[in-house]
Design an enzyme around this catalytic site. Structure first.
Site, PDB file in Angstrom:
ATOM      1  N   LYS A  95       0.879  -1.172   0.000  1.00  0.00           N
ATOM      2  CA  LYS A  95       0.000   0.000   0.000  1.00  0.00           C
ATOM      3  C   LYS A  95       0.916   1.221   0.000  1.00  0.00           C
ATOM      4  CE  LYS A  95      -4.060   2.106   0.521  1.00  0.00           C
ATOM      5  NZ  LYS A  95      -5.261   1.904  -0.322  1.00  0.00           N
ATOM      6  N   GLU A 174      -1.860  -1.878  -4.051  1.00  0.00           N
ATOM      7  CA  GLU A 174      -3.194  -1.296  -3.959  1.00  0.00           C
ATOM      8  C   GLU A 174      -3.132   0.223  -3.908  1.00  0.00           C
ATOM      9  OE1 GLU A 174      -7.063  -0.812  -1.073  1.00  0.00           O
ATOM     10  OE2 GLU A 174      -5.590  -2.348  -0.561  1.00  0.00           O
TER      11      GLU A 174
END
Length: 308
Positions: A95, A174
């Site tokens: 992330k 992501e």
């Protein structure tokens, strides 16, 4: 960007998060080959390799983006992670920029650990990383500016991806919001991060998470066009939350989404509230196509749930 440090998850999947700007979560959690969909002759993502510009053989890289916010990117990332782990792959989830979460609160990486961690049978097959965290729920560049914290540069993300790809079969990245959300003052985006990875010789692709209902065809088409304009391959589309009681638009869109995505296939449909499933891994395998190491059949699902 400051050096990564932070949460380490133990072998039982337990860990305390303490992640701020530049503080990463690095939890190695699983690894040995398992049985089930994705093993044997399955040729889903992560089963191939790429070669970096330095000649090193590395794993596949997939950027997970959405047609907007709150479309199911994190639960989709967790589902792909769980199905790949069940197929015996080593998976890293990155992330780059987490927004709207305080340093002591669990972020998206922790949610992936919660959902996909049980699919990890050994301590070295799942790694979770977070590069930057900003407290306000805004676009990363706005959140960074308001907090006084440094922005993320595509080169920094690409360097981290390359390092993860050296020891994992699959790296999932992501994004925050949609494809063209700004990460820095120059207006660089998740797409620029993916291009920076490809410039290193790694086979980065993009998985698009879309909604099921009205408006999704336009946002899916816009994202597909933006990817094509930047030379980024669209792996496919996953419906992030298929409704319990789909309406006419939802059902029609099952056939229309691949056309909106410039021919990219529909690769799954996660049910609403998938994150509450008692057996998330089983749900993930059932809701994702073989290309994502699942058993879901787009044609059969469309025939059963589509508008005809």
């Amino acid at each position: 960007m400051s050096a990564a440090a932070g949460n380490t998850t133990d072998r039982n999947g337990n860990g305390n998060e303490n992640m701020g700007m530049g503080m990463g979560t690095d939890g190695d959690m699983s690894g040995n080959a398992g049985s089930g969909p994705g093993t044997g002759t399955n040729t889903g993502i992560g089963t191939g390799t790429g070669t970096g510009t330095d000649g090193t053989t590395r794993g596949r890289v997939v950027f997970v983006t959405g047609t907007g916010t709150e479309v199911g990117k994190t639960v989709t990332t967790a589902a792909v992670t769980a199905s790949a782990l069940r197929a015996g792959l080593r998976v890293a989830v990155l992330k780059p920029g987490q927004t709207g979460v305080a340093p002591e609160e669990p972020g998206d990486a922790e949610e992936v650990r919660r959902l996909a961690g049980p699919a990890a049978p050994a301590p070295d097959a799942l790694t979770l990383r977070e590069l930057a965290r900003y407290p306000e729920p805004l676009a990363p560049d706005t959140a960074a500016r308001r907090s006084g914290l440094p922005c993320l540069a595509p080169e920094d993300v690409a360097k981290e991806v390359a390092a993860l790809a050296e020891r994992h079969d699959l790296v999932l990245v992501e994004g925050a919001g949609g494809l063209l959300v700004r990460y820095d003052e120059q207006g660089r985006t998740l797409a620029d991060q993916a291009r920076a990875v490809r410039e290193l010789g790694l086979p980065a692709e993009v998985l698009l998470v879309a909604t099921a209902g009205l408006g999704t065809l336009n946002t899916t088409a816009l994202t597909a066009e933006a990817l094509a304009a930047r030379g980024l391959p669209l792996l496919g589309v996953v419906v992030g939350a298929w409704p319990d009681s789909p309406g006419l638009a939802d059902r029609c869109n099952l056939a229309d989404l691949p056309r909106a995505a410039a021919g990219a296939p529909l690769l799954g449909a996660l049910p609403e509230r998938a994150g509450r499933a008692a057996d998330f891994t089983a749900l993930a395998v059932a809701a994702l196509a073989p290309a994502l190491h699942g058993s879901w059949d787009a044609a059969a699902f469309t025939a059963e749930h589509g508008a005809g």
